[in-house]
Design a protein around this motif. Sequence first.
Motif: not given
Length: 219
Positions: A83-84, A44-55
């Motif tokens: 996006v935000l 879950r943390r990896f997915a959150q960081r990935l989404v943040l990077f994409i944003a």
Amino acid sequence: MQHYCSNCDIYTQQPYCPLCKHKLSEELEHNAYYPAYETKVQRRRFAQRLVLFIAIFAISTSLLINLLTEPNQLWFLYVLGPVLYGLLLINHTILSKAHTGSKVIFQVIALSIMLFILDAASGSSKWSIHYVIPFLVSLATLFVTIIVLRKPMKWREYIGYMTTMVILGFLPVILFLSSWSTVLWPSAATALYALLTLIGMILFSEKTMKNEIVRRFHF
């Protein structure tokens, strides 16, 4: 000392594997007893960081293109708002283990900010302030109220969020009084609904809840 045979995937105290008869190393494989595994929290943390990077990538790229092509027209705001909001929707509302009341409040705030940005980018006709934000606040307050009415045992758990929604209900009136909004009836309706919700909380809750409400609002 334990020896490990990679061919047969067994451990033995003998220097030779009892199955394949190969000579074994005196050292165990790294973390042989406790193989590494990926937990749900880590995923879950990896997915959150990935989404943040994409944003961040989407916003920075659109800003750069905007400045290089049409610096006089900030069209990247059409990208910034959604996006935000998508970032908060995925990382906080979907992937997070936050409380439902917290998710509702953050959704109202995020949607209001996104719509305000889109409103400003499209010419600032203030449709977001006049109509949409008051409607969102009323809808969110109703949603939390329904949760509490369906599960009375969650009264104490949701009282802080209910209080926050009631306070937000008077925000459109403040915007009207400060001349940000020029349409009265949506703001007045939202404030009235917030006031009725507060009165209902005081009248129909248990005594302990009434004392808590009175304490929070300093009556």
